[in-house]
Design an enzyme around this catalytic site. Structure first.
Site, PDB file in Angstrom:
ATOM      1  N   LEU A   1      45.780  35.068  30.598  1.00 23.23           N
ATOM      2  CA  LEU A   1      46.776  34.012  30.788  1.00 23.23           C
ATOM      3  C   LEU A   1      47.506  34.140  32.115  1.00 23.23           C
ATOM      4  O   LEU A   1      47.953  33.150  32.683  1.00 23.23           O
ATOM      5  CB  LEU A   1      47.804  34.041  29.648  1.00 23.23           C
ATOM      6  CG  LEU A   1      47.256  33.909  28.226  1.00 23.23           C
ATOM      7  CD1 LEU A   1      48.387  34.009  27.217  1.00 23.23           C
ATOM      8  CD2 LEU A   1      46.514  32.595  28.071  1.00 23.23           C
TER       9      LEU A   1
ATOM     10  N   GLN B   1      48.727  37.252  35.490  1.00 27.84           N
ATOM     11  CA  GLN B   1      48.622  38.589  36.062  1.00 27.84           C
ATOM     12  C   GLN B   1      49.795  38.842  36.990  1.00 27.84           C
ATOM     13  O   GLN B   1      50.200  37.974  37.756  1.00 27.84           O
ATOM     14  CB  GLN B   1      47.306  38.733  36.836  1.00 27.84           C
ATOM     15  CG  GLN B   1      47.111  40.099  37.471  1.00 27.84           C
ATOM     16  CD  GLN B   1      45.731  40.242  38.096  1.00 27.84           C
ATOM     17  OE1 GLN B   1      44.830  39.477  37.795  1.00 27.84           O
ATOM     18  NE2 GLN B   1      45.582  41.224  38.969  1.00 27.84           N
TER      19      GLN B   1
ATOM     20  N   PHE C   1      52.052  44.812  37.820  1.00 32.71           N
ATOM     21  CA  PHE C   1      51.849  45.960  36.942  1.00 32.71           C
ATOM     22  C   PHE C   1      51.193  45.608  35.609  1.00 32.71           C
ATOM     23  O   PHE C   1      50.921  46.491  34.809  1.00 32.71           O
ATOM     24  CB  PHE C   1      53.191  46.635  36.647  1.00 32.71           C
ATOM     25  CG  PHE C   1      53.962  46.994  37.875  1.00 32.71           C
ATOM     26  CD1 PHE C   1      53.543  48.042  38.678  1.00 32.71           C
ATOM     27  CD2 PHE C   1      55.086  46.285  38.249  1.00 32.71           C
ATOM     28  CE1 PHE C   1      54.238  48.373  39.821  1.00 32.71           C
ATOM     29  CE2 PHE C   1      55.792  46.605  39.389  1.00 32.71           C
ATOM     30  CZ  PHE C   1      55.369  47.657  40.184  1.00 32.71           C
ATOM     31  N   ALA C   2      50.956  44.342  35.350  1.00 31.21           N
ATOM     32  CA  ALA C   2      50.476  43.963  34.024  1.00 31.21           C
ATOM     33  C   ALA C   2      49.607  42.717  34.079  1.00 31.21           C
ATOM     34  O   ALA C   2      49.658  41.935  35.029  1.00 31.21           O
ATOM     35  CB  ALA C   2      51.659  43.737  33.088  1.00 31.21           C
ATOM     36  N   LYS C   3      48.806  42.572  33.034  1.00 36.83           N
ATOM     37  CA  LYS C   3      48.034  41.354  32.811  1.00 36.83           C
ATOM     38  C   LYS C   3      48.355  40.860  31.405  1.00 36.83           C
ATOM     39  O   LYS C   3      48.609  41.657  30.511  1.00 36.83           O
ATOM     40  CB  LYS C   3      46.530  41.633  32.948  1.00 36.83           C
ATOM     41  CG  LYS C   3      46.119  42.081  34.342  1.00 36.83           C
ATOM     42  CD  LYS C   3      44.631  42.404  34.407  1.00 36.83           C
ATOM     43  CE  LYS C   3      44.251  42.902  35.802  1.00 36.83           C
ATOM     44  NZ  LYS C   3      42.817  43.265  35.884  1.00 36.83           N
ATOM     45  N   VAL C   4      48.338  39.547  31.242  1.00 34.40           N
ATOM     46  CA  VAL C   4      48.638  38.961  29.942  1.00 34.40           C
ATOM     47  C   VAL C   4      47.402  38.232  29.440  1.00 34.40           C
ATOM     48  O   VAL C   4      46.805  37.430  30.164  1.00 34.40           O
ATOM     49  CB  VAL C   4      49.833  37.986  30.026  1.00 34.40           C
ATOM     50  CG1 VAL C   4      50.130  37.383  28.657  1.00 34.40           C
ATOM     51  CG2 VAL C   4      51.066  38.705  30.560  1.00 34.40           C
TER      52      VAL C   4
ATOM     53  N   ASP D   1      68.316  37.239  34.524  1.00 36.14           N
ATOM     54  CA  ASP D   1      67.255  36.597  35.306  1.00 36.14           C
ATOM     55  C   ASP D   1      66.812  35.306  34.627  1.00 36.14           C
ATOM     56  O   ASP D   1      65.620  35.036  34.495  1.00 36.14           O
ATOM     57  CB  ASP D   1      66.073  37.551  35.486  1.00 36.14           C
ATOM     58  CG  ASP D   1      65.092  37.067  36.557  1.00 36.14           C
ATOM     59  OD1 ASP D   1      65.520  36.315  37.460  1.00 36.14           O
ATOM     60  OD2 ASP D   1      63.903  37.430  36.487  1.00 36.14           O
TER      61      ASP D   1
END
Length: 502
Positions: free
Chosen positions: A18, A20, A23-26, A135
Site C-alpha cells: 500500500l 512505503q 523505515f517501513a512498508k505497509v 502532527d
C-alpha cells in the site's frame, strides 16, 4: 508459504503493498482466521535502531494501545521477528482525506462539519487520555469504507508525562504548514492547544481546498503562521469565519478550547448523516470512550463464575519476549531495575494456583486472592524497605499454554531477587516450561505450534499496485502546497483576530 501465497506468522495472508516510507512498508493483508482485512506496517528494526528511533516506536505502540476510539485507527496487535516489527492495523479502505480533497476539491461546509466533528471528538478523547498528537494533517486522517474519519500516525505524539516541570512540551515537531506558532518559537507549549491549532488549519483546508499559510519561502511561511496572517474565501459563512479566526489565534492563551468549539454556532449546526453508517452509532461509541477489538492488549476484569477462572488473554506482542530470538524487552521497555519474572507453563490454571499457594504456605507468605487470576503474596516480616509483596498474575496465551508473571509491588528489590532465585524458582521447577531470559533454551521452540514465521512478501512491481488503495505511509519530503492557491478575486480581507475574540 501456503498455496503460493505469502503467509506471515501463520496468521495473515499478505497482499499488495500500500505504501512505503524510509523505515517501513505497509501491506494489505487478510486475517486467515476471521477473514478481516487489515493493513500490516512492516518496520525494519535495524534501520530504526541505527537512527535512534527506538523510543519513537515504543511511544507509538504505547499510545495506540492507550487510545481506543471509533475515530482513531485501531492497532490490533504487534508481532516481531529478529529483523522486523509488524503493526497489524485497521485497514482504512477509503484512503487519506488528503486524496479525497485533492481528487474531489473543497468540501461543502456540511460535509466538512461531519469530518470536523469526528476529528474534534477523537482529539478530545486523546487529550483526555493525556495524549497529544502533534502532527495532525489531512495526510494522517484516513477514511474507512463508510467514510468515517480515522486519526492515524502517532509516531510524533507525546504523553502528558513528557511535560517538564513547567507543565509544557518542548519538542518541535509536526508538519510546518499545520504547526502552531508557539511550537515554532521553540519555547514550551501546551500540546492540547497546539493540536487545536492544527484542527483549525485542517478545517480551513477542508472547506477552502488550500492551505491558509503557504509561501515558497519557508521563513516567510513561518512569519505568516506566527502572525496568524491568512484570509478566508468569500464563500465561507460568517459562523465558519468566526470559528476559524478563534482557532487560528496566534496567542495560545486566548485560543478557543475544544469545549468552546463544541459550543460554537457553526459546530452545533446539524451534521450530515452518512447513509452507510449513521452518526448516532458513532456518537454512542464515542460516549463510551472505548472501542472493543479482538486484538486489544488491554485485559478486561473477570470474576470467578461457578468455580471457573477467566484469565486475560495475551496477543502476539505480549508473548514476543518468551524467547531470546524474539525478545524485544530491551527495545520496547526500560529494563533498568527489572522487577518482574515470567515463565510459561502447559499446566492447567488450577495446578498453577495450587503450586503458588503451596509455595506461599512453605515460605509463610500471606496470600490474598484478587480478580483475574492474580495472587498477592506478602512477607510476614518487614524488610529493609517495608514488607516485601509480589503479585503473581496468570495470562492465557492459548487454552493449553499459560504465561505467569511475578512482579514486585513493594519492598526491597534485592530481597525480591534473592527470594526468586533461592526459593521461588526451585519450588516451581515442576510446572515451569521455560523462564524468560534463560539463554540455554531454543528460542524458536517456545512459539512452536503457536506461530510459524514465513518469508516476507516479495517486493511488488509498482505497476501492480492498485491506485485506489490508500498510501498509509509516504517518504518524508518538503511540505508542498496542498492544492493551488485560490485566485485573489475569491479572497476577501481577513478580519483581525482581535475583533473575533470573546
Amino acid at each position: 508459504m501456503m498455496d503460493g501465497r505469502s503467509i506471515l506468522m501463520g496468521r495473515y495472508e499478505v497482499g499488495k503493498q500500500l505504501g512505503q516510507g524510509t523505515f517501513a512498508k505497509v501491506y494489505y493483508a487478510r486475517n486467515l482466521t476471521t477473514g478481516q482485512a487489515v493493513a500490516i506496517k512492516m518496520i525494519n528494526k535495524d534501520k530504526v535502531m541505527k537512527v535512534g528511533l527506538m523510543e519513537q516506536i515504543k511511544r507509538e505502540i504505547s499510545i495506540m494501545r492507550l487510545v481506543k476510539h471509533p475515530n482513531v485507527l485501531q492497532l490490533f496487535e504487534v508481532m516481531a521477528s529478529k529483523s522486523k516489527i509488524y503493526f497489524v492495523l485497521e485497514y482504512a479502505k477509503g484512503g487519506e482525506l488528503f486524496n479525497k480533497i485533492a481528487k474531489e476539491g473543497k468540501l461543502s461546509e456540511d460535509s466538512a462539519r461531519r469530518y470536523f466533528h469526528q476529528l474534534i471528538n477523537a482529539v478530545d478523547y486523546c487529550h483526555s487520555r493525556g495524549v497529544y498528537h502533534r502532527d495532525l494533517k489531512p495526510e494522517n486522517l484516513l477514511l474507512d469504507e463508510n467514510e468515517n474519519l480515522k486519526v492515524s500516525d502517532f509516531g510524533l505524539s507525546a504523553l502528558a508525562e513528557s511535560k517538564r516541570q513547567d507543565g509544557l512540551l518542548h519538542t518541535t515537531c509536526g508538519t510546518p504548514a499545520y504547526v502552531a506558532p508557539e511550537v515554532l518559537s521553540r519555547k514550551g507549549y501546551d500540546g492540547a492547544k497546539a493540536d487545536v491549532w492544527s484542527c483549525g488549519v485542517i478545517l480551513f483546508v477542508l472547506v477552502a481546498g488550500y492551505l491558509p499559510f503557504h509561501d515558497p519561502n519557508l521563513i516567510e511561511m513561518y512569519r505568516k503562521i506566527c502572525r496568524a496572517d491568512f484570509r478566508c474565501p468569500r464563500y465561507f459563512s460568517a459562523e465558519l469565519k468566526d470559528l476559524i479566526h478563534k482557532i487560528l489565534d496566534s496567542d495560545p492563551s486566548t485560543r478557543i478550547s475544544i469545549p468552546r468549539i463544541k459550543r460554537s454556532t457553526w459546530y452545533r449546526k446539524p451534521v450530515e448523516i452518512n447513509a452507510k453508517n449513521s452518526e448516532a452509532a458513532t456518537t454512542n461509541s464515542i460516549s463510551s470512550g472505548v472501542a472493543t477489538t479482538s486484538g486489544s492488549a488491554e485485559c478486561s476484569t473477570s470474576e470467578e463464575n461457578q468455580g471457573s477462572l477467566s484469565l486475560p488473554n495475551l496477543n502476539a506482542f505480549d508473548i514476543i519476549s518468551l524467547s531470546t530470538g524474539f525478545n524485544l524487552s530491551g527495545f520496547f521497555e526500560d529494563t533498568h531495575g527489572h522487577q518482574e519474572e515470567r515463565f510459561t507453563t502447559r499446566q492447567p490454571v488450577t495446578t498453577v494456583l495450587g503450586k503458588l499457594k503451596e509455595l506461599a504456605k512453605r515460605l509463610k507468605l500471606k496470600v490474598k486472592k484478587k480478580d483475574n487470576g492474580v495472587l498477592r503474596l506478602a512477607a510476614p516480616k518487614e524488610g529493609k524497605k517495608g514488607f516485601l509483596e509480589l503479585d503473581a498474575e496468570i495470562f492465557e496465551v492459548t487454552p493449553s499454554f499459560l504465561l505467569v508473571e511475578l512482579k514486585k509491588t513493594n519492598g526491597d528489590t534485592m530481597e525480591y531477587r534473592k527470594l526468586v532465585k533461592e526459593d521461588i524458582r526451585p519450588a516451581l521447577k515442576d510446572i515451569v516450561w521455560v523462564w524468560q531470559g534463560d539463554e540455554h533454551l531454543n528460542s524458536q521452540s517456545i512459539l512452536q505450534g503457536e506461530q510459524q514465521q514465513s518469508p516476507l512478501p516479495p517486493e511488488l512491481p509498482q505497476d501492480q499496485l492498485q491506485p485506489s488503495l490508500p498510501q498509509q505511509e509516504k517518504q518524508d519530503m518538503p511540505e508542498p502546497p496542498l492544492l493551488p492557491q485560490v485566485p485573489q478575486e475569491e479572497v476577501q480581507t481577513s478580519i483581525p483576530a482581535e475583533q473575533t475574540k470573546n
